[in-house]
Scaffold this motif. Sequence first.
Motif, PDB file in Angstrom:
ATOM      1  N   ASN A 136       0.855  -1.187   0.000  1.00 19.56           N
ATOM      2  CA  ASN A 136       0.000   0.000   0.000  1.00 19.56           C
ATOM      3  C   ASN A 136       0.891   1.236   0.000  1.00 19.56           C
ATOM      4  N   SER A 137       0.922   1.953  -1.117  1.00 18.59           N
ATOM      5  CA  SER A 137       1.823   3.094  -1.228  1.00 18.59           C
ATOM      6  C   SER A 137       1.213   4.157  -2.123  1.00 18.59           C
ATOM      7  N   ASN A 138       1.576   5.410  -1.827  1.00 19.80           N
ATOM      8  CA  ASN A 138       1.129   6.528  -2.657  1.00 19.80           C
ATOM      9  C   ASN A 138       2.109   6.822  -3.790  1.00 19.80           C
ATOM     10  N   LEU A 139       3.184   6.050  -3.855  1.00 14.18           N
ATOM     11  CA  LEU A 139       4.187   6.271  -4.888  1.00 14.18           C
ATOM     12  C   LEU A 139       3.681   5.807  -6.248  1.00 14.18           C
ATOM     13  N   GLU A 140       4.259   6.409  -7.289  1.00 15.59           N
ATOM     14  CA  GLU A 140       3.994   5.919  -8.637  1.00 15.59           C
ATOM     15  C   GLU A 140       4.509   4.482  -8.744  1.00 15.59           C
ATOM     16  N   PRO A 141       3.834   3.637  -9.511  1.00 13.47           N
ATOM     17  CA  PRO A 141       4.241   2.223  -9.588  1.00 13.47           C
ATOM     18  C   PRO A 141       5.709   2.019  -9.950  1.00 13.47           C
ATOM     19  N   LEU A 142       6.220   2.813 -10.906  1.00 13.24           N
ATOM     20  CA  LEU A 142       7.610   2.637 -11.316  1.00 13.24           C
ATOM     21  C   LEU A 142       8.569   3.036 -10.193  1.00 13.24           C
ATOM     22  N   ASP A 143       8.257   4.121  -9.487  1.00 14.33           N
ATOM     23  CA  ASP A 143       9.096   4.539  -8.365  1.00 14.33           C
ATOM     24  C   ASP A 143       9.077   3.485  -7.263  1.00 14.33           C
ATOM     25  N   LEU A 144       7.917   2.932  -7.017  1.00 13.70           N
ATOM     26  CA  LEU A 144       7.794   1.883  -6.006  1.00 13.70           C
ATOM     27  C   LEU A 144       8.611   0.658  -6.398  1.00 13.70           C
ATOM     28  N   LEU A 145       8.591   0.336  -7.680  1.00 12.18           N
ATOM     29  CA  LEU A 145       9.371  -0.805  -8.166  1.00 12.18           C
ATOM     30  C   LEU A 145      10.859  -0.573  -7.930  1.00 12.18           C
ATOM     31  N   TYR A 146      11.348   0.612  -8.311  1.00 15.80           N
ATOM     32  CA  TYR A 146      12.769   0.905  -8.126  1.00 15.80           C
ATOM     33  C   TYR A 146      13.146   0.884  -6.647  1.00 15.80           C
ATOM     34  N   LEU A 147      12.326   1.490  -5.805  1.00 12.18           N
ATOM     35  CA  LEU A 147      12.620   1.510  -4.370  1.00 12.18           C
ATOM     36  C   LEU A 147      12.634   0.101  -3.788  1.00 12.18           C
ATOM     37  N   THR A 148      11.689  -0.719  -4.220  1.00 12.86           N
ATOM     38  CA  THR A 148      11.620  -2.088  -3.714  1.00 12.86           C
ATOM     39  C   THR A 148      12.875  -2.865  -4.082  1.00 12.86           C
ATOM     40  N   VAL A 149      13.297  -2.736  -5.330  1.00 15.35           N
ATOM     41  CA  VAL A 149      14.498  -3.443  -5.792  1.00 15.35           C
ATOM     42  C   VAL A 149      15.724  -2.954  -5.029  1.00 15.35           C
ATOM     43  N   LEU A 150      15.892  -1.649  -4.920  1.00 17.81           N
ATOM     44  CA  LEU A 150      17.084  -1.093  -4.273  1.00 17.81           C
ATOM     45  C   LEU A 150      17.130  -1.424  -2.784  1.00 17.81           C
ATOM     46  N   ARG A 151      15.989  -1.400  -2.127  1.00 19.84           N
ATOM     47  CA  ARG A 151      15.966  -1.725  -0.696  1.00 19.84           C
ATOM     48  C   ARG A 151      16.310  -3.187  -0.443  1.00 19.84           C
ATOM     49  N   GLN A 152      15.982  -4.044  -1.395  1.00 17.05           N
ATOM     50  CA  GLN A 152      16.349  -5.448  -1.261  1.00 17.05           C
ATOM     51  C   GLN A 152      17.841  -5.667  -1.514  1.00 17.05           C
ATOM     52  N   LEU A 153      18.435  -4.795  -2.322  1.00 20.15           N
ATOM     53  CA  LEU A 153      19.839  -4.971  -2.698  1.00 20.15           C
ATOM     54  C   LEU A 153      20.815  -4.353  -1.710  1.00 20.15           C
ATOM     55  N   PHE A 154      20.474  -3.190  -1.147  1.00 16.51           N
ATOM     56  CA  PHE A 154      21.464  -2.417  -0.401  1.00 16.51           C
ATOM     57  C   PHE A 154      21.000  -2.096   1.015  1.00 16.51           C
ATOM     58  N   GLN A 155      21.863  -2.437   1.967  1.00 13.89           N
ATOM     59  CA  GLN A 155      21.633  -2.105   3.366  1.00 13.89           C
ATOM     60  C   GLN A 155      22.019  -0.641   3.616  1.00 13.89           C
ATOM     61  N   PRO A 156      21.516  -0.042   4.696  1.00 15.06           N
ATOM     62  CA  PRO A 156      21.844   1.368   4.981  1.00 15.06           C
ATOM     63  C   PRO A 156      23.341   1.660   5.040  1.00 15.06           C
ATOM     64  N   ASN A 157      24.143   0.696   5.508  1.00 15.21           N
ATOM     65  CA  ASN A 157      25.581   0.959   5.619  1.00 15.21           C
ATOM     66  C   ASN A 157      26.285   0.986   4.264  1.00 15.21           C
ATOM     67  N   ALA A 158      25.557   0.647   3.199  1.00 13.79           N
ATOM     68  CA  ALA A 158      26.146   0.694   1.858  1.00 13.79           C
ATOM     69  C   ALA A 158      25.708   1.928   1.079  1.00 13.79           C
ATOM     70  N   MET A 159      24.921   2.799   1.703  1.00  8.87           N
ATOM     71  CA  MET A 159      24.339   3.917   0.965  1.00  8.87           C
ATOM     72  C   MET A 159      25.385   4.897   0.451  1.00  8.87           C
ATOM     73  N   ALA A 160      26.384   5.219   1.268  1.00 14.32           N
ATOM     74  CA  ALA A 160      27.406   6.177   0.831  1.00 14.32           C
ATOM     75  C   ALA A 160      28.145   5.648  -0.393  1.00 14.32           C
ATOM     76  N   ARG A 161      28.465   4.365  -0.367  1.00 14.15           N
ATOM     77  CA  ARG A 161      29.163   3.758  -1.504  1.00 14.15           C
ATOM     78  C   ARG A 161      28.248   3.706  -2.727  1.00 14.15           C
ATOM     79  N   PHE A 162      26.984   3.374  -2.517  1.00 13.98           N
ATOM     80  CA  PHE A 162      26.019   3.356  -3.622  1.00 13.98           C
ATOM     81  C   PHE A 162      25.939   4.728  -4.281  1.00 13.98           C
TER      82      PHE A 162
END
Length: 247
Positions: free
Chosen positions: A17-43
């Motif tokens: 359940n999200s107010n995001l556009e479907p494509l934005d939600l897709l990208y966020l979902t993929v990226l959150r599964q790939l990268f932990q918070p401690n990898a954000m600076a490197r990402f």
Amino acid sequence: MAGSTPYERFQQFTTINSNLEPLDLLYLTVLRQLFQPNAMARFKSVMGQILAAFEPLSVDALAKMRSAALVDGKLRSNDVVTSIVKFMGSLLSGVLNDFMPVQVLHTSFRDFLSDQSRSGDFYVNQHEQHSDMALACLNIMKNELHFNICRIKTSYKLNENICGLDKCIKKYISPQLAYSCKFWMKHLQKVTVPLDPKFQRKMIFFLKKQLLYWLEVLSVLKEVNIAPSMLSLILKLKMVSNITSPL
């Protein structure tokens, strides 16, 4: 997500359940599964470099650019780049071969990363990368440019009449050097903060010691037409007001 079938992952995504556009939600979902918070600076650093590049660079060339700018400290830059891009085959091309150009597969992903209101924690400010990219270009040119870089036996022939010149270019001019010779000034133009004095010292060295070698590379790359405008921009940036300064 490990342990889930493709259908289960699809179901999980479609029931969010999200107010995001479907494509934005897709990208966020993929990226959150790939990268932990401690990898954000490197990402952000690696993706910023990819987005800021004026033409696609391979993993190997990206790593050498980072190494030249001392971005990664004591870490191997190739490991740093690979740690980010190797998981992003659904979003980037060229990630499985160190010598293939890495490119964003779809413009919508570039737009997503560049808009903080859409990407949130994954926002990439590519403009912050231009200073490091410019420094990398200048250092690579300092280290790799030299007289007769393609080892041409005679200077009395036109480039188009030199047998095997294309092979010589591929052998003796690295991708990162070719990129640096073409785009160092474009990166400098994009720097939005006051330039560090080290840039002036590097520019003076370049003009005194390597200008002709740079023109030689541009000539064999068939890019020499960009030289006049790049040199005029040096004067506009007032980076070499004292050309007699010691190196």
